[in-house]
Design a protein around this motif. Structure first.
Motif, PDB file in Angstrom:
ATOM      1  N   GLU A 199      43.253  32.292  36.144  1.00 26.78           N
ATOM      2  CA  GLU A 199      42.854  33.691  35.970  1.00 26.78           C
ATOM      3  C   GLU A 199      44.057  34.622  35.897  1.00 26.78           C
ATOM      4  N   ARG A 201      38.136  32.340  44.662  1.00 29.01           N
ATOM      5  CA  ARG A 201      38.435  33.776  44.641  1.00 29.01           C
ATOM      6  C   ARG A 201      37.654  34.465  45.752  1.00 29.01           C
ATOM      7  N   ARG A 248      36.872  38.106  47.926  1.00 28.73           N
ATOM      8  CA  ARG A 248      36.889  39.585  47.822  1.00 28.73           C
ATOM      9  C   ARG A 248      36.948  40.179  49.229  1.00 28.73           C
ATOM     10  N   LYS A 275      41.122  52.683  46.170  1.00 31.07           N
ATOM     11  CA  LYS A 275      42.005  51.656  45.601  1.00 31.07           C
ATOM     12  C   LYS A 275      43.460  52.120  45.579  1.00 31.07           C
ATOM     13  N   VAL A 301      44.474  39.478  42.535  1.00 32.26           N
ATOM     14  CA  VAL A 301      43.967  39.505  41.158  1.00 32.26           C
ATOM     15  C   VAL A 301      43.643  40.918  40.719  1.00 32.26           C
ATOM     16  N   ASN A 302      42.942  41.660  41.571  1.00 34.18           N
ATOM     17  CA  ASN A 302      42.429  42.967  41.124  1.00 34.18           C
ATOM     18  C   ASN A 302      42.187  43.826  42.339  1.00 34.18           C
ATOM     19  N   GLN A 314      39.949  47.425  42.863  1.00 38.37           N
ATOM     20  CA  GLN A 314      39.071  48.399  42.204  1.00 38.37           C
ATOM     21  C   GLN A 314      38.258  49.147  43.238  1.00 38.37           C
ATOM     22  N   SER A 355      36.457  50.374  48.345  1.00 36.95           N
ATOM     23  CA  SER A 355      37.184  49.634  47.318  1.00 36.95           C
ATOM     24  C   SER A 355      37.211  48.174  47.724  1.00 36.95           C
ATOM     25  N   LEU A 373      39.413  44.222  47.015  1.00 38.75           N
ATOM     26  CA  LEU A 373      40.618  43.518  46.572  1.00 38.75           C
ATOM     27  C   LEU A 373      40.252  42.054  46.410  1.00 38.75           C
ATOM     28  N   ASP A 374      40.440  41.506  45.177  1.00 41.54           N
ATOM     29  CA  ASP A 374      40.176  40.101  44.912  1.00 41.54           C
ATOM     30  C   ASP A 374      41.492  39.343  44.976  1.00 41.54           C
TER      31      ASP A 374
END
Length: 1310
Positions: free
Chosen positions: A941, A1048, A1050, A1057, A1082-1083, A1085, A1097, A1099-1100
Motif C-alpha cells: 500500500e 492495517r 486505525r 488531523k 499510511v494516512n 484524515q 480524526s 491515523l492508519d
C-alpha cells in the motif's frame, strides 16, 4: 513365432561378449601419497596408474570433498596441484580416484593424501605492544616482563628464538642493558639511572624460528619486530643540587629586618621525583644577622653594622643547607650545603668623633673617646706653631664620601688659633696651630679656650671637642741677624766639612738662658746638603755627593737663631754652587743604521751633550773614530760628529757571519782638565739586495704516485740562492701546468739560501688514473726580485693505477617493469646492468632490500621472495603463484653493484638503485557480497513504482575493470503463504559505488497487489567487467516480506488531523516504545460523520517487525495496554479508539443494504398491520356489545349479595355492563351494532384471558436481562402499559403493582 526363438539364440552370445571385457584395477601403491605443503600450483604431484587386461584406453578422474586440490589429465593420469596445500589448515584428507575403460563402471578407490609440514610460517607475537615501568634501583638480573611468540610450524621450524635487535636510546651503556632469555623473559642486565642515563627505553624484539625446509631450501623465518616500552621510575637516591655554583649579594647596613637580600634555589637531583626542598642556615660568620625562608630567600634578621666587618672585608659568610622533605631511598636525609657571600654596604650612619690617642696606635674604643682636651703653648709662639701635649684624633668609620669630614674652630679665642687639617677622611691627627702670635700673650691670658668642630661633609652632622690651651711665659726678645739675606758660593762636590761661611752671627739682647743662641737650619731644600754649627753658626758642607751643580745651581736656606727661651729669628742664605768638570759627555740614543748595498750612503750625526756648565771647556765636545776592521771605509767630523762612508758598500764583501753588520766606535770627549770622554757604538747594517737568482739542483724531475692516495709525498726538489739576506735568498716554490691544482708544493728552508720543495697531494685530494694517468708540471723557484725573475725545472708525475672506482648501475636498466600476478615461474623479467671503470674489476649485482607497497602504503615483507636477483643482474620470478596484486601492487627491488677486487681502502659498492616492478592485476577474484543483517519488508500500500525497496553490497578485490561490479536480477518469484510460487517481473536493480564497495539498489517497477500475502524472492547477480578474459560472478537471494492490508490498524484521536500530524513523531515514538516494531503511517484524515464516532480524526498505520511479520489489532491493543508509560503518553496525545479500518469502510454499504431490506420489511409490516387492524376492530365491536349485555345483567344483582359464580379475571362472568372486568373499560356506546349471533371465536376470545399469567419476579428478571447495546428498546405495548398501571381492587387494599403479559392482546402494531 520366430522372434522368441531368435531372442533365445542371441542372449547367450551377448552374455559371452560382456563377460569377456574386464574392468581395470589400480596398482597396489595407489592408496596413499605424501605431499609437501610448499608445492606450487601446477606442479606435478603424482600419476594415476591402473591396469586393464583388455588394454582399453583408460580415463582417470578424481572426486570427493577435497578433489579441488588437484587437476587430472584424464587420458594420461597425470595429477597436478590446482590449489595450494596448507599443513596447518588440513594435514590429512582423502580423495576418490577413478579409472574407466569405457565398457565397465568406473573403478573407484580411496587415496589418502598426507600433507608434510614446511617452514612457511614466521613466528607471531601474541601481542604487538608491550610496556612496563620499573624502578631505577631494580637489581641486575630482575625479570622485567615476558613476551610470547608462536609459530604454527612443527619441529625446528616452530622452535622460536628471541632476540633484542635494537635498544633506544642507542648508547654504549644501553646496548647490553637488557637481555632476553630463550623463554621470552626480558632480564635487566645492567644498572639503571633515571637522571644520568635515560628515563625511557624502547626495545625492538624479533622472534625467529630455528630454520627449516621451504621451497627446496633451508630458510629461517622471522617475525615482524615488536616494541617494548620500558619506563624507568625515578627513586630518591640523589642529593639536591643548587642551581648556581656561587651566590653573592649586597645589602645596605641600614636595611630593616625582613629585607630580602638574595634568593637561593636548589632542586631535587632526582628529576622524576622533584621532592620539595627545605632551606636552613647551618653556619654563619655573624650568627643572627640573617635567616632564610621556605622560599629560599635570605632576609635580614637583625641590625647590620658594616663597621664591625672591617677586618672581614665587609662580608658575611652564610652557609645555606637545602634538605629534601623526605628521606632518600636509604632512609637518610638528602641535603647539600653552599656558602653564600653577603656584602654589607656602607651607609652614612656615623658622625665624626674625637679620640684622645695618636695614630696609628688608636683603637677607637669608647674608652678613647673624649670631648675635652688640654694643651700648652708658649706665648707669642710663631704662626702655625702647634699646641703642645695635644693628642687629638678625629675618626669617622664610614666609607668614602660618607667618612669625609670638615674641621673648624669656634669659641672666644678662635681668632688666635687655627686647626689643621681643615678636611680629612676616615681618621686624622688634629693640630691646633697658632694663628695670631700677638694674641697669644701670657700677660693677657694665661689660659685660652677653643672648640674644634668636626662636621660630616655629607650628612652635616658634627661633633664638638673643647681644647683648653695653657700659655707658658717666654723671653720676649728673640735673636736678630744683621741682614735678611746673605750671598754665598761653593764648588760642587766640595768635601764634607768644607766651610761655606763662618761670618754670620745673630744678636740677642737677652741674657742668661734667654740670651744663649743656638743656630739651626730650618727644614727645606738643601737642609740635607749643608750643616750649621749650633754654637758658632759656621755653615759647612754636609753631603758632597748631593752638592752637584748639574742638579741644582743655587740653594736658599733659612738659618734660625734660637735663644734659651726658644725665641728665634731667621735669615735667608743664598748659596751659589760653582761648576767643575765632573761629567762625561752623554750620547743621546743608539745608532743602528741600515743602508742598501751599492746604492746607499751613510750620513748620521752623533747626538751628544755634556752636563757641565755650558760655554766652558767643560762642555765643549770633540768627535773621533776609533780603529776597527771596517773603520777605514768611514770618517767622522770632529766638531759636528757627522759619520759618513768613504765609498760604495758591498754586502757580499762583509763576513757572512756578521749578517751584514759593521760596528764602528766613535769617541766623544770634552775639553776640560782633565778631559772626560764617552765611546758610542754605531752599527751599520748593509742591507742585501736581490742580485742573485735561485738555482735548481736538477733541471728536470720525474716522480710516480699511486692513485687514490691522498696526502702522500710525490717528490722533492731543491734550489739555492747566493744572496745573504733571508728576504733576498728566501726561495718560494710555485707549480704550474695542467692539473697543478691537484698538487701541493710546500717549501722547506734547509739553511741560508737553500730550500727544499716537497711536492705532495693535499689531504683531501687524490689522483684518478682513469681520469688522467700523468701530469707534466713546471716548478718555479723565485724570491722577491723586483724584476720578477725566477728559475724553473720540469716535473713529470706518473699516476699508477689502483682498483679504486666503485661500480655503477646503469640507470636505463632500472626503468620500471610490469609483471602480471600469477605469472610464470622462473621467468626472467629484467636485467640490472652494472659497470666499473677499473680494468681489473669483477662486478656482481646484489639484492639489498625489497620494499612492498599497496596503494602507496608499506605492507611490510609480504612480497619478499617473489623475485630473485642473480649475480649477473638477471631478475627472475621466484614464486609466481604467490604474486598477488591485491596484496601488493608495487615491488621495489633495492639493488647495488659490488666489485670483488676493489682495494680495501675504497668503496666497493655502488649507490643503491631501485628497480620498480609494477604488479598488474589479473581478474583472479570473484565478486562477493557483503553480509548485511537486514530484513526487507514491503508494504504494497505504501510503495510506488521507482521506489527503492532493498539493497545489496558487494566487493571485488581486483582493481580497475576487473574490480568493477555490475548488478543484475536473474529472477524474481512470489511465494504465497500456501507455498505457491508465482514468477514476477516487477523489480529492477541499479548499480552505484562508494569507495571500494558497490551498491545494488533494488527498485519497484510496477505497483504491487496489496491483498497478496507472501514473500518476494529476488536473486541478484554481481558480475565483474574485466577488460580481457572471462568475467566472474556471485549470486545472492533476497527475501522481501510483504505486509497486506489485513494488518492495517486505525487509531482514532480526539484532535484534528493537523494536530495529529504535528505530533506524528511523538506518536510514533510512543508506539515504537510499546511495540518494538517499525511504524509505517499510511494516512491521517478527519472523521466526516461523528454521529457514532468518539474521535475527530484517525491515523492508519502498519506495525512491522524486523523479520517481516506485523501486528494485528488485537496484538497491538494488548501490547499498548501492557506498556503503561506508552499508553499514558498516547492518551495525552489524544488516542481514544483502536479499531479496524476494514469494518469502518464496509459500514456504508451494509447500512445501505440494511436500509433497503428494512424498507421492504416495513412495507410488508404495514400491509400485515392494516389487515390485523381491520380484523381486530371488528372483534372489538362484538366484545363491546357483549360487555354491555354483561353490564346489564350485573345491575340486576342485589347489592351485597355475592354472586354464585366467581367474578375474577379468567372467567366467563361479566359485569353488569357486559364488559371485561380485566379491562375495566367505561360503559360507552361504541356505535357498533350488536351482532345477532356469536361464534366460537368470540368465546375463545373471551377465554383468552385464561392464559394470562402474573409473575412479578420473572417480569423483573426479564427487564434486567435486556441487552446493554440496545439502550432504546421497542415501544411499550399499550395494553400491557394500561394493565401494568392498574391497581388491583377498588378499595386500595392491594398496594403492589402487577405486570401483566398477554401475547394474544399485544397492541403494539396499533
Amino acid at each position: 513365432m520366430m522372434w522368441p526363438w531368435l531372442s533365445c539364440l542371441l542372449l547367450p552370445a551377448l552374455m559371452v561378449s560382456v563377460a569377456a571385457n574386464v574392468a581395470p584395477i589400480f596398482l597396489f601403491n595407489m592408496s596413499a601419497v605424501n605431499l609437501p605443503e610448499d608445492l606450487p600450483v601446477g606442479a606435478e604431484v603424482f600419476w594415476l596408474v591402473a591396469q586393464d587386461q583388455d588394454n582399453d584406453p583408460l580415463t582417470y578422474g578424481i572426486s570427493g570433498s577435497y578433489a579441488y586440490f588437484f587437476s587430472v589429465t584424464p587420458n594420461t593420469g597425470e595429477v597436478k596441484l590446482a590449489n595450494l596445500l596448507d599443513y596447518e589448515t588440513l594435514y590429512w584428507f582423502a580423495i576418490n580416484i577413478s579409472a574407466s575403460d569405457g565398457h565397465n563402471n568406473p573403478v573407484l578407490k580411496e587415496m589418502q593424501v598426507i600433507v608434510e609440514d614446511r617452514n612457511d610460517n614466521a613466528p607471531i607475537f601474541q601481542n604487538t605492544v608491550f610496556s612496563t615501568s620499573i624502578r631505577e634501583t631494580l637489581p641486575v638480573g630482575s625479570l622485567l616482563l615476558s613476551v610470547l611468540a608462536t609459530d604454527k610450524d612443527t619441529g625446528a621450524g616452530g622452535a622460536v628464538v628471541y632476540s633484542i635487535e635494537k635498544v633506544i636510546p642507542s648508547t654504549d651503556s644501553s646496548e647490553y642493558l637488557f637481555r632476553i632469555l630463550p623463554n621470552g623473559s626480558i632480564i635487566l642486565n645492567g644498572s639503571l639511572s633515571y637522571t644520568n642515563k635515560s628515563a625511557f627505553y624502547q626495545l625492538e624484539l624479533k622472534a625467529c624460528d630455528s630454520g627449516g625446509r621451504y621451497n627446496n631450501s633451508s630458510i629461517t623465518q622471522c617475525s615482524s619486530p615488536v616494541f617494548v616500552s620500558i619506563s624507568v621510575i625515578d627513586q630518591p637516591d640523589l642529593d639536591p643540587q643548587f642551581i648556581r655554583e656561587f651566590y653573592s649579594a649586597s645589602v645596605a647596613e641600614d636595611a630593616p629586618q625582613g629585607t630580602s637580600v638574595l634568593k637561593v634555589e636548589a632542586m631535587d637531583g632526582d628529576r622524576g621525583i622533584n621532592d620539595p626542598v627545605i632551606y636552613s642556615i647551618s653556619n654563619s660568620t655573624r650568627p643572627g644577622w640573617f635567616d632564610i625562608g621556605a622560599d629560599g630567600v635570605i632576609r635580614v634578621n637583625g641590625s647590620l653594622d658594616r663597621e664591625q666587618l672591617l677586618e672581614e672585608d665587609e662580608e658575611v659568610q652564610v652557609q645555606v643547607t637545602a634538605t629534601e622533605m623526605h628521606p632518600n631511598v636509604y632512609g637518610q636525609e638528602a641535603k647539600v650545603s653552599i656558602w653564600v657571600t653577603l656584602r654589607v654596604t656602607d651607609v652614612n650612619d656615623h658622625k665624626p668623633e674625637f679620640y684622645n690617642c695618636s695614630l696609628p696606635t688608636c683603637t677607637f674604643t669608647p674608652q678613647e673617646a673624649q670631648v675635652n682636651f688640654t694643651g700648652y703653648v708658649d706665648e707669642h709662639a710663631s704662626t702655625r706653631i702647634p699646641i703642645d701635649d695635644l693628642t687629638m684624633v678625629v675618626y669617622d668609620p664610614d666609607k668614602g664620601s660618607n667618612g669625609t669630614f670638615l674641621l673648624s674652630l669656634r669659641g672666644t679665642n678662635v681668632e688666635a688659633f687655627s686647626v689643621s687639617p681643615e678636611r680629612a677622611a676616615g681618621s686624622v691627627d688634629v693640630q691646633v696651630l697658632v694663628r695670631a702670635p700677638s694674641l697669644v700673650d701670657y700677660e693677657t691670658h694665661t689660659v685660652m679656650l677653643v672648640q674644634v668642630v668636626a662636621t660630616d661633609s655629607v650628612s652635616r652632622r658634627s661633633s664638638v671637642a673643647s681644647v683648653t690651651i695653657h700659655l707658658r711665659d717666654n723671653n720676649d726678645h728673640r735673636p736678630t741677624f744683621p741682614h735678611n739675606l746673605y750671598n754665598l758660593s761653593v764648588f760642587e762636590h766640595s768635601a764634607v766639612g768644607y766651610v761655606v761661611t763662618n761670618s754670620i752671627r745673630a744678636c740677642d739682647p737677652d741674657t742668661g738662658e734667654g740670651g744663649r743662641i743656638t743656630y739651626s737650619l730650618l727644614p727645606g731644600n738643601g737642609a740635607d746638603i749643608f750643616a750649621v754649627d749650633p754654637d758658632s753658626g759656621t755653615v759647612t758642607v754636609r753631603n758632597s755627593e748631593l752638592l752637584d751643580w748639574e742638579k741644582q745651581t743655587m740653594y736658599y736656606l733659612t738659618l734660625l737663631a734660637t735663644d734659651g727661651g726658644n725665641l728665634s729669628s731667621s735669615t735667608m742664605l743664598q748659596i751659589v754652587v760653582l761648576d767643575i768638570n765632573d761629567n762625561k759627555p752623554v750620547v743621546s740614543g743608539s745608532y743602528n743604521i741600515f743602508v742598501p748595498e751599492e746604492e746607499g750612503n751613510v750620513s748620521v750625526t752623533i747626538q751628544a751633550h755634556d752636563d757641565d756648565q755650558p760655554g766652558t771647556n767643560h762642555s765643549l765636545l770633540h768627535f773621533s773614530l776609533l780603529s776597527s776592521p771596517y773603520s777605514h771605509n768611514f770618517s767622522v767630523d770632529p766638531d759636528k760628529g757627522i759619520l759618513r762612508n768613504l765609498g760604495l758598500l758591498d754586502r757580499e764583501a762583509i763576513n757572512a757571519t756578521l749578517g751584514g753588520r759593521i760596528v764602528l766606535t766613535v769617541r766623544v770627549s770634552d775639553c776640560g782638565e782633565p778631559a772626560l770622554w764617552t765611546d758610542v757604538s754605531v752599527t751599520i747594517t748593509v742591507e742585501d739586495i736581490n742580485d742573485n737568482l735561485p738555482i735548481f739542483s736538477q733541471s728536470s724531475y720525474s716522480f710516480s704516485v699511486r692513485e687514490r692516495d691522498p696526502g702522500v709525498l710525490v717528490g722533492v726538489v731543491e734550489a739555492w740562492d747566493a744572496d745573504q739576506m733571508e728576504t733576498n735568498n728566501r726561495i718560494s716554490f710555485s707549480l704550474s701546468g695542467g692539473g697543478a691544482n691537484n698538487f701541493l708544493l710546500r717549501g722547506l728552508v734547509l739553511g741560508s739560501g737553500r730550500a727544499q720543495g716537497r711536492l705532495r697531494l693535499p689531504s683531501d685530494v687524490s689522483l684518478d688514473y682513469e681520469t688522467q694517468d700523468s701530469f707534466s708540471l713546471t716548478v718555479s723557484a723565485e724570491n722577491p726580485d723586483p724584476q720578477g725573475r725566477d728559475a724553473t725545472a720540469k716535473v713529470l708525475v706518473n699516476v699508477e693505477d689502483v682498483n679504486d672506482e666503485p661500480p655503477t648501475l646503469d640507470s636505463t636498466s632500472l626503468r620500471g617493469i610490469h609483471v602480471a600476478e600469477n605469472g610464470s615461474e622462473n621467468v626472467k623479467v629484467a636485467e640490472v646492468v652494472a659497470q666499473d671503470r677499473d680494468t681489473m674489476s669483477q662486478v656482481e649485482v646484489q639484492l639489498v632490500n625489497v620494499i612492498c607497497t599497496k596503494a602507496g602504503v608499506d605492507v611490510g615483507s609480504l612480497c619478499h621472495g617473489w623475485f630473485s636477483v642473480l649475480a649477473n643482474g638477471s631478475v627472475f620470478i621466484n614464486q609466481s603463484e604467490v604474486i598477488d596484486y591485491e596484496t601488493c601492487d608495487l615491488v621495489t627491488l633495492v639493488v647495488r653493484a659490488y666489485d670483488l677486487t676493489t682495494d680495501p681502502r675504497f668503496q666497493a659498492y655502488s649507490d643503491n638503485g631501485s628497480l620498480p616492478i609494477t604488479i598488474e592485476d589479473v581478474n583472479d577474484n570473484a565478486p562477493y557480497f557483503l553480509p548485511e543483517n537486514k530484513t526487507f519488508v514491503i508494504i504494497p500500500e505504501l510503495v510506488i513504482p521507482n521506489q527503492q525497496v532493498a539493497s545489496v553490497q558487494a566487493r571485488d578485490d581486483d582493481s580497475g575493470n576487473n574490480g568493477t561490479i555490475l548488478f543484475s536480477i536473474l529472477q524474481v518469484c512470489f511465494i504465497a503463504e500456501d507455498g505457491a510460487t508465482i514468477p514476477f517481473q516487477g523489480f529492477r536493480v541499479s548499480t552505484s559505488s562508494e569507495a571500494s564497495v558497490f551498491i545494488g539498489n533494488i527498485e519497484l517497477v510496477t505497483s504491487l497487489d496489496s491483498t497478496l500475502q507472501g514473500t518476494y524472492q529476488v536473486t541478484v547477480k554481481a558480475q565483474d567487467r574485466p577488460s580481457e578474459g572471462p568475467a566472474q560472478e556471485a549470486q545472492i537471494t533476497l527475501n522481501l516480506f510483504t505486509v497486506d492490508q489485513s494488518y492495517r490498524v486505525r487509531l482514532q484521536f480526539s484532535m484534528s488531523k493537523e494536530e495529529v500530524g504535528a505530533n506524528t513523531e511523538e506518536i510514533k515514538a510512543a508506539l515504537v516504545q510499546a511495540t518494538r516494531t517499525t511504524v509505517y503511517i499510511v494516512n491521517i484524515q478527519d472523521i466526516e460523520s461523528r454521529a457514532r464516532a468518539r474521535g475527530h480524526s484517525y491515523l492508519d498505520a502498519y506495525f512491522v517487525f524486523s523479520n517481516g511479520s506485523a501486528l494485528t489489532l488485537e496484538q497491538l491493543s494488548v501490547m499498548i495496554r501492557n506498556d503503561e508509560d506508552s499508553l499514558t503518553k498516547l492518551q495525552q496525545l489524544g488516542l481514544v479508539v483502536l479499531g479496524s479500518p476494514g469494518s469502518r469502510e464496509s459500514e456504508l454499504p451494509d447500512t445501505l443494504r440494511n436500509a433497503i431490506i428494512g424498507l421492504g420489511v416495513a412495507l410488508l409490516l404495514v400491509v400485515v398491520i392494516m389487515t390485523t387492524v381491520l380484523v381486530c376492530t371488528q372483534k372489538s365491536y362484538h366484545r363491546k356489545l357483549r360487555a354491555m349485555t354483561a353490564s346489564k345483567e350485573a345491575r340486576k344483582t342485589a347489592a351485597g349479595v355475592i354472586p354464585p359464580v366467581s367474578a375474577i379475571p379468567g372467567t366467563n362472568v361479566y359485569n353488569t355492563e357486559r364488559a371485561n372486568p380485566v379491562l375495566n373499560l367505561p360503559t360507552k356506546d361504541l356505535g357498533f351494532e350488536s351482532q345477532s349471533s356469536s361464534s366460537d371465536l368470540d368465546h375463545i376470545s373471551l377465554n383468552s384471558l385464561d392464559d394470562n399469567s402474573v409473575d412479578l419476579e420473572n417480569s423483573r428478571q426479564k427487564t434486567k436481562k435486556e441487552p446493554l447495546h440496545s439502550p432504546m428498546g421497542p415501544n411499550p405495548e399499550p395494553l400491557n402499559t394500561v394493565l401494568a398501571g392498574k391497581k388491583a381492587g377498588t378499595h386500595g387494599q392491594q398496594k403492589e403493582e402487577l405486570a401483566f403479559t398477554n401475547a394474544g392482546l399485544n397492541t403494539t402494531d396499533l
